[in-house]
Design a protein around this motif. Structure first.
Motif, PDB file in Angstrom:
ATOM      1  N   ARG B 122       0.826  -1.201   0.000  1.00  0.00           N
ATOM      2  CA  ARG B 122       0.000   0.000   0.000  1.00  0.00           C
ATOM      3  C   ARG B 122       0.865   1.258   0.000  1.00  0.00           C
ATOM      4  O   ARG B 122       0.607   2.207  -0.717  1.00  0.00           O
ATOM      5  CB  ARG B 122      -0.900  -0.012   1.231  1.00  0.00           C
ATOM      6  CG  ARG B 122      -1.851   1.151   1.259  1.00  0.00           C
ATOM      7  CD  ARG B 122      -2.960   0.926   2.227  1.00  0.00           C
ATOM      8  NE  ARG B 122      -2.475   0.953   3.597  1.00  0.00           N
ATOM      9  CZ  ARG B 122      -3.225   0.576   4.635  1.00  0.00           C
ATOM     10  NH1 ARG B 122      -4.431   0.119   4.443  1.00  0.00           N
ATOM     11  NH2 ARG B 122      -2.746   0.630   5.849  1.00  0.00           N
ATOM     12  N   ARG B 123       1.917   1.227   0.824  1.00  0.00           N
ATOM     13  CA  ARG B 123       2.815   2.373   0.868  1.00  0.00           C
ATOM     14  C   ARG B 123       3.513   2.576  -0.475  1.00  0.00           C
ATOM     15  O   ARG B 123       3.684   3.702  -0.933  1.00  0.00           O
ATOM     16  CB  ARG B 123       3.863   2.171   1.952  1.00  0.00           C
ATOM     17  CG  ARG B 123       3.282   2.307   3.324  1.00  0.00           C
ATOM     18  CD  ARG B 123       4.327   2.071   4.357  1.00  0.00           C
ATOM     19  NE  ARG B 123       3.785   2.294   5.684  1.00  0.00           N
ATOM     20  CZ  ARG B 123       4.533   2.361   6.768  1.00  0.00           C
ATOM     21  NH1 ARG B 123       5.835   2.197   6.688  1.00  0.00           N
ATOM     22  NH2 ARG B 123       3.981   2.576   7.928  1.00  0.00           N
ATOM     23  N   PHE B 126       1.192   4.201  -2.883  1.00  0.00           N
ATOM     24  CA  PHE B 126       1.006   5.622  -2.577  1.00  0.00           C
ATOM     25  C   PHE B 126       2.272   6.421  -2.897  1.00  0.00           C
ATOM     26  O   PHE B 126       2.202   7.573  -3.335  1.00  0.00           O
ATOM     27  CB  PHE B 126       0.641   5.788  -1.102  1.00  0.00           C
ATOM     28  CG  PHE B 126       0.191   7.181  -0.758  1.00  0.00           C
ATOM     29  CD1 PHE B 126      -1.069   7.612  -1.120  1.00  0.00           C
ATOM     30  CD2 PHE B 126       1.033   8.056  -0.099  1.00  0.00           C
ATOM     31  CE1 PHE B 126      -1.489   8.898  -0.828  1.00  0.00           C
ATOM     32  CE2 PHE B 126       0.613   9.344   0.208  1.00  0.00           C
ATOM     33  CZ  PHE B 126      -0.647   9.759  -0.153  1.00  0.00           C
ATOM     34  N   PRO B 166      -3.248   5.879  -6.816  1.00  0.00           N
ATOM     35  CA  PRO B 166      -2.579   5.746  -5.512  1.00  0.00           C
ATOM     36  C   PRO B 166      -3.432   6.240  -4.351  1.00  0.00           C
ATOM     37  O   PRO B 166      -3.565   5.546  -3.338  1.00  0.00           O
ATOM     38  CB  PRO B 166      -1.319   6.591  -5.689  1.00  0.00           C
ATOM     39  CG  PRO B 166      -1.049   6.567  -7.147  1.00  0.00           C
ATOM     40  CD  PRO B 166      -2.387   6.553  -7.803  1.00  0.00           C
ATOM     41  N   PHE B 167      -4.031   7.418  -4.493  1.00  0.00           N
ATOM     42  CA  PHE B 167      -4.846   7.944  -3.402  1.00  0.00           C
ATOM     43  C   PHE B 167      -6.086   7.083  -3.189  1.00  0.00           C
ATOM     44  O   PHE B 167      -6.472   6.805  -2.054  1.00  0.00           O
ATOM     45  CB  PHE B 167      -5.243   9.398  -3.693  1.00  0.00           C
ATOM     46  CG  PHE B 167      -5.933  10.081  -2.550  1.00  0.00           C
ATOM     47  CD1 PHE B 167      -5.205  10.546  -1.470  1.00  0.00           C
ATOM     48  CD2 PHE B 167      -7.305  10.258  -2.548  1.00  0.00           C
ATOM     49  CE1 PHE B 167      -5.832  11.173  -0.404  1.00  0.00           C
ATOM     50  CE2 PHE B 167      -7.944  10.887  -1.490  1.00  0.00           C
ATOM     51  CZ  PHE B 167      -7.202  11.352  -0.418  1.00  0.00           C
ATOM     52  N   TRP B 170      -5.215   3.857  -1.437  1.00  0.00           N
ATOM     53  CA  TRP B 170      -4.879   4.195  -0.053  1.00  0.00           C
ATOM     54  C   TRP B 170      -6.149   4.356   0.780  1.00  0.00           C
ATOM     55  O   TRP B 170      -6.332   3.742   1.822  1.00  0.00           O
ATOM     56  CB  TRP B 170      -4.070   5.488  -0.073  1.00  0.00           C
ATOM     57  CG  TRP B 170      -3.724   6.051   1.260  1.00  0.00           C
ATOM     58  CD1 TRP B 170      -4.437   6.956   1.971  1.00  0.00           C
ATOM     59  CD2 TRP B 170      -2.555   5.753   2.038  1.00  0.00           C
ATOM     60  NE1 TRP B 170      -3.805   7.251   3.136  1.00  0.00           N
ATOM     61  CE2 TRP B 170      -2.649   6.534   3.213  1.00  0.00           C
ATOM     62  CE3 TRP B 170      -1.457   4.930   1.874  1.00  0.00           C
ATOM     63  CZ2 TRP B 170      -1.678   6.507   4.197  1.00  0.00           C
ATOM     64  CZ3 TRP B 170      -0.490   4.898   2.857  1.00  0.00           C
ATOM     65  CH2 TRP B 170      -0.600   5.669   4.002  1.00  0.00           C
TER      66      TRP B 170
END
Lengths: 295, 290
Positions: B122-123, B126, B166-167, B170
């Motif tokens: 996930r990181r 992002f 990405p957002f 997240w």
């Protein structure tokens, strides 16, 4: 039985993630690799002969270049000013909207709209509003404003002010809504407790609201920084390409497109990455701390 | 709480008014411009429109896609505005849907199925935001050409989702992660498959977060100017954004402002319609900090 179920879940997970990962790889991995490689070469579409590997030459030359430092200074000022203003305004909007009152929905909508208004075209509208064709009724007024600002800060200052205003206008809207969502996510009991315990609204703000909002503030700052640092389109559009105050983004674009120097342009755009990674690291510490519930 | 004195109320009201005027004024100004006749644009009051007209909007649609020749020294061009409108709709709708489908799949995997190292996945997704877009379009052009998509709307259809993804991943994965396990487990015990439980239970209750992701995607797509104008070169394949970018300011000011509004109004209307869910969705994703 339990174990095979878990394995099946993991396989499904990878399957479900693959479109996202593949998409990001096609759109970002090759271009990023190209950019990193190019930053060590003398690649140029205008150059005769082959492309040479020049090592860290592009980076070294860049750090000795006055243009680079000028662009960096402008970028830093631009980023700090816009981020601070966006954060202050956004926080203000969020706090204004936090408590219910008559007509709140309307004020919320007003604050939401600058972000929702598509900036791909509103930037064009801004440009023509601030630099109108000479025939329009308000052209003399805008002309005066332009000469006034340019007279004090030098040519091109008005265009730069308009970029800054535009960025703040749109960004404060996004951050305001984001922080409002953040405030809503805080359990109301905490605020009620704070109301009993603290003496002044300022104390409450400093000791309760800000610490609780910290992760969301960090997220807002990160998104604001990445967009301001990479801001190219807005600066380019709002100055019609006549850039007197270059930011790193526009300087790199100019180097690549107008001067055909892909190597230095790549090196220039990559100089921002370590800094942004540092900010991202802080963000992850605040927003996604390693927790014991992690599977 | 004790009743607030009148000056606090007045102060609050004034601040509200200032905030609303500050936010709405540029939008109002552009709207007023687009409703003006050329006469009023030159001689009228800039802040109001006395004789509103839709002729600027009509003009956009009447124009054909050929060059109209020279007027004075200036080349007077015409624009295939209907094509632009259709292209814009296709690209925006397609990108938002693609973003949602791809990010819901990834977010469900990360937040619910939790493969090993899901936090790092996930990181990493992002973290793609730190890659500056500045001159990335040069190598991206090679990728697009390799797929044979130059000057093709489909190119945008796979670049745009990568910008909003990405957002959205997240936010959605944070939401899925904090959804209580019991919600699905009841259905699973009843004999439903994971897929059924997802479509019947998880997805319907996630509406606000999905809306939030969709609005964010729409906002991202609509705010792009660079990608559209770099990748869409011929008039027929442009979106409104790319097309208006080629307008000549001095000649087409009013038509351009009308075009700006024509694109903005539907986007703003959709966003406004879902504004409440947008905030609710962001909040839902943020509860307990993600």
């Amino acid at each position: 039985m339990r174990r095979t179920q878990r394995q099946r879940d993991i396989r499904t997970a990878y399957l479900l993630m693959s479109p996202a990962v593949l998409l990001l790889l096609t759109v970002l991995a090759y271009p990023l690799g190209w950019e990193i490689w190019t930053s060590f070469t003398s690649l140029s579409p205008l150059q005769e002969g082959g492309t040479a590997f020049v090592g860290s030459e592009n980076y070294r030359r860049q750090f000795g270049d006055a243009q680079f430092w000028r662009a960096t200074a402008v970028t830093v000022v631009y980023t700090v000013v816009t981020s601070a203003a966006k954060l202050a305004l956004g926080l203000g909007f969020a706090l204004l909207l936090a408590r219910p009152f008559r007509g709140r929905a309307l004020v919320f909508l007003a604050i939401f709209l600058p972000w929702a208004y598509p900036s791909g075209v509103s930037v064009i509208g801004w440009y023509w509003t601030l630099n109108p064709p000479t025939s329009t009724a308000y052209a003399p007024f805008m002309g005066h404003a332009k000469y006034l600002v340019d007279g004090v800060f030098g040519g091109g200052a008005w265009a730069f002010v308009s970029v800054t205003l535009f960025n703040i206008w749109r960004g404060s809207s996004f951050i305001g809504v984001l922080l409002l969502a953040g405030i809503n996510a805080i359990p109301p009991e905490l605020f009620e407790y704070a109301l009993l315990e603290s003496k002044s609204p300022w104390q409450r703000f400093r000791l309760v609201t800000v610490p609780l909002l910290k992760p969301f503030l960090a997220l807002a700052v990160f998104l604001s920084l990445t967009s301001a640092f990479a801001d190219l389109a807005n600066v380019w559009m709002l100055t019609a390409g006549r850039i007197v105050f270059p930011v790193i983004g526009t300087h790199a674009y100019w180097l690549a497109i107008k001067a055909g120097q892909f190597g230095p342009a790549s090196a220039l755009s990559l100089t921002l990455v370590p800094f942004l990674l540092g900010v991202l690291f802080v963000l992850f510490r605040l927003f996604d701390p390693p927790s014991p519930e992690a599977a | 709480m004790n009743p607030r004195p009148w000056w606090t109320k007045l102060g609050h009201g004034t601040l509200m008014l200032l905030a609303a005027v500050y936010c709405l004024f540029p939008i109002y100004f552009m709207l007023v411009q687009s409703l003006k006749t050329p006469q009023e644009d030159v001689f009228g009051n800039p802040f109001i429109v006395m004789n509103p007209t839709f002729e600027n909007f009509e003009e956009l649609f009447e124009r054909k896609s050929e060059t109209r020749g020279f007027v004075g020294d200036a080349l007077r061009r015409s624009y295939p505005f209907l094509d632009w409108l259709a292209n814009t709709f296709f690209v925006f709708a397609g990108s938002v849907v693609a973003t949602l489908v791809i990010s819901v799949a990834a977010a469900y995997a990360l937040g619910r199925l939790r493969p090993p190292g899901f936090r790092w996945w996930r990181r990493a997704i992002f973290a793609t935001y730190v890659i500056p877009q500045t001159i990335l379009f040069i190598p991206l052009f090679q990728v697009v050409n390799a797929f044979g998509l130059d000057d093709n709307l489909l190119a945008l259809l796979f670049i745009y989702p990568s910008m909003a993804l990405p957002f959205c991943v997240w936010m959605l994965s944070a939401y899925f992660q904090h959804l209580p396990r019991e919600i699905e487990e009841a259905a699973l015990i009843e004999g439903a498959s994971r897929t059924t439980a997802f479509f019947r239970i998880v997805l319907p209750m996630s509406r606000p977060v999905l809306v939030a992701a969709g609005i964010f995607a729409l906002g991202t797509v609509a705010s792009d100017f660079m990608i559209a104008s770099v990748f869409l070169l011929s008039g027929q394949s442009q979106t409104i954004t790319a097309g208006i970018g080629t307008f000549d300011v001095a000649l087409d000011e009013l038509a351009a402002v009308a075009g700006v509004n024509l694109m903005a109004i539907p986007v703003v209307a959709i966003s406004a319609l879902f504004a409440r869910d947008y905030v609710r969705g962001l909040t839902a994703a943020m509860v307990e900090g993600a």
